[in-house]
Every structure is written in structure tokens, then in C-alpha cells.
Write a protein that holds these residues in place. Structure first.
Motif, short mmCIF file in Angstrom:
data_model
loop_
_atom_site.label_atom_id
_atom_site.label_comp_id
_atom_site.label_asym_id
_atom_site.label_seq_id
_atom_site.Cartn_x
_atom_site.Cartn_y
_atom_site.Cartn_z
N VAL A 84 27.02 7.10 64.77
CA VAL A 84 26.95 6.02 63.79
C VAL A 84 28.15 5.11 64.01
CG1 VAL A 84 26.99 5.48 61.32
CG2 VAL A 84 25.81 7.53 62.14
N ALA A 85 27.89 3.83 64.16
CA ALA A 85 28.98 2.86 64.33
C ALA A 85 29.70 2.66 62.99
CB ALA A 85 28.42 1.53 64.83
N GLN A 86 30.97 2.40 63.07
CA GLN A 86 31.77 2.22 61.85
C GLN A 86 31.20 1.14 60.94
OE1 GLN A 86 34.53 3.82 60.67
NE2 GLN A 86 34.31 5.31 62.29
N ASN A 87 30.62 0.10 61.52
CA ASN A 87 30.13 -1.02 60.70
C ASN A 87 28.70 -0.84 60.23
OD1 ASN A 87 28.99 -1.31 63.16
ND2 ASN A 87 29.56 -3.43 63.47
N ASP A 88 28.09 0.30 60.48
CA ASP A 88 26.71 0.55 60.07
C ASP A 88 26.63 1.45 58.84
OD1 ASP A 88 25.28 0.77 63.42
OD2 ASP A 88 25.78 -0.95 62.17
N ARG A 89 27.55 1.34 57.92
CA ARG A 89 27.61 2.30 56.82
C ARG A 89 27.58 1.66 55.45
NH1 ARG A 89 32.00 6.43 59.28
NH2 ARG A 89 31.02 6.58 61.28
N PRO A 90 26.48 1.01 55.07
CA PRO A 90 26.44 0.50 53.71
C PRO A 90 26.51 1.66 52.72
CG PRO A 90 24.28 0.32 54.73
CD PRO A 90 25.25 0.78 55.79
N ARG A 91 25.95 2.78 53.10
CA ARG A 91 26.11 4.06 52.42
C ARG A 91 26.62 4.99 53.50
NH1 ARG A 91 21.12 4.47 48.21
NH2 ARG A 91 21.25 2.33 47.56
N ASP A 92 27.16 6.09 53.16
CA ASP A 92 27.78 6.92 54.18
C ASP A 92 26.73 7.63 55.02
OD1 ASP A 92 30.62 9.18 54.18
OD2 ASP A 92 29.40 8.40 55.80
N GLU A 93 26.23 6.93 56.01
CA GLU A 93 25.19 7.47 56.88
C GLU A 93 25.66 8.73 57.58
OE1 GLU A 93 22.18 6.41 60.53
OE2 GLU A 93 23.35 4.81 59.65
N LEU A 94 26.91 8.77 57.96
CA LEU A 94 27.40 9.95 58.67
C LEU A 94 27.32 11.19 57.78
CD1 LEU A 94 28.58 11.38 61.07
CD2 LEU A 94 30.85 10.61 60.33
#
Length: 174
Positions: A84-94
Motif C-alpha cells: 500500500v502506498a503511503q498516499n493511498d490511505r483515506p482509511r487505514d488500508e494497511l
């Protein structure tokens, strides 16, 4: 995080109907991402359209049951193996990805964690280089520092996830 991947992860454990998917999704993520049942059925329709799930008939109460297809398994594997890219986290996808890996069937949780750990380390190295290059601007340096601290925290959290996962695995075997 895409809801579609969360639903695929749950379906990888066996056939389910929409409401069951919603309940398991929320339980697996600690309700950090509540789902509307309409979202579940809309996503299932799109997954079926894309050939990632197939209707598997109905259960004894007449509810439509869905199963993951081979294409769905391949998509799920791609998602689990892609950091998961750092900028792809509107919610904590990780966090949700790790929760789904733990809750899912046939997922190498350690591999998911390691893939993310390597990507986070690369990001941390790039941020450190960028901080050295940003000698002039205090604001830019502070923003980079924020990203560095988040990446360092993520590395610590991944270490924690790995340790807890190993302990849980040992407990299951005992």
C-alpha cells in the motif's frame, strides 16, 4: 481500501451471502470501516460483472450466496502482494489488509507483512534523501519529518503485527 478486496478476502474462506459478508467485514476490521449493506450488494454486483465472484445459488433461507472465482483469487493475491502506498490511505488500508490477511483463508500473513515492511523501508530511505535535499525550507522539512515519523511508526507497528501473529500461531498449535 477497496471494499471489493475485503469482500474477496472473506469469500476466499468460503461462500457467503451479503449480510454475512457485511458482519464479517466489520468484525474483522474492528468496525473501523462500517459498511452499508447497499455497498456490499453493489460491490458484489460489480465483482460478478468483472468475473471475480459467481452466484452460488441460495442458502436454506433463500439468500443469494456468492463464491470467489479463480480470477477473484488471482486479484486477491495481487492485492495481498502489492504494498500500500503511503498516499493511498483515506482509511487505514494497511491495518485493514493485515486484519483481512489474518481473518482470511490461505493467506501467508508473514509474507503480507514482509512485503509492506520492505516497501515502507524504501519509502523511509527516499524520505531521508529528500530531507537532506530540503536544506532551505523549514516547512518542507517539517512535512518530510511528518512522513518519516509515520513510516517509522509503521515499521514498529509491522514488527508488532509480526510478533503478535507468531504468538497467536504458536497458541493455535499448542
Amino acid at each position: 481500501m477497496s471494499i471489493r478486496h475485503g469482500l474477496l478476502a472473506l469469500l476466499n474462506g468460503g461462500p457467503r451471502y451479503g449480510y454475512h459478508l457485511r458482519v464479517e467485514f466489520e468484525a474483522s476490521t474492528g468496525a473501523t470501516w462500517p459498511l452499508n449493506i447497499g455497498q456490499v450488494y453493489t460491490t458484489l454486483s460489480r465483482l460478478e460483472r468483472d468475473g471475480l465472484v459467481a452466484p452460488g445459488g441460495a442458502d436454506e433461507q433463500g439468500r443469494a450466496v456468492y463464491t470467489i472465482t479463480e480470477a477473484g483469487r488471482e486479484e486477491l493475491e495481487r492485492w495481498f502482494s502489492t504494498p500500500v502506498a503511503q498516499n493511498d490511505r483515506p482509511r487505514d488500508e494497511l491495518a485493514i489488509k493485515i486484519a483481512m490477511a489474518v481473518a482470511g483463508a490461505d493467506v501467508d500473513v508473514a509474507a503480507v507483512i514482509q512485503t509492506q515492511r520492505e516497501a515502507t523501508m524504501r519509502a523511509l530511505q527516499e524520505l531521508t534523501r529528500a530531507k537532506r535535499a530540503a536544506a532551505d525550507g523549514l516547512a518542507q522539512r517539517l512535512v518530510i519529518d511528518s512522513s518519516i515519523f509515520k513510516a517509522e511508526a509503521e515499521q514498529r507497528w509491522l514488527d508488532h503485527c509480526e510478533a503478535v501473529s507468531k504468538d497467536a500461531s504458536k497458541e493455535k498449535k499448542a
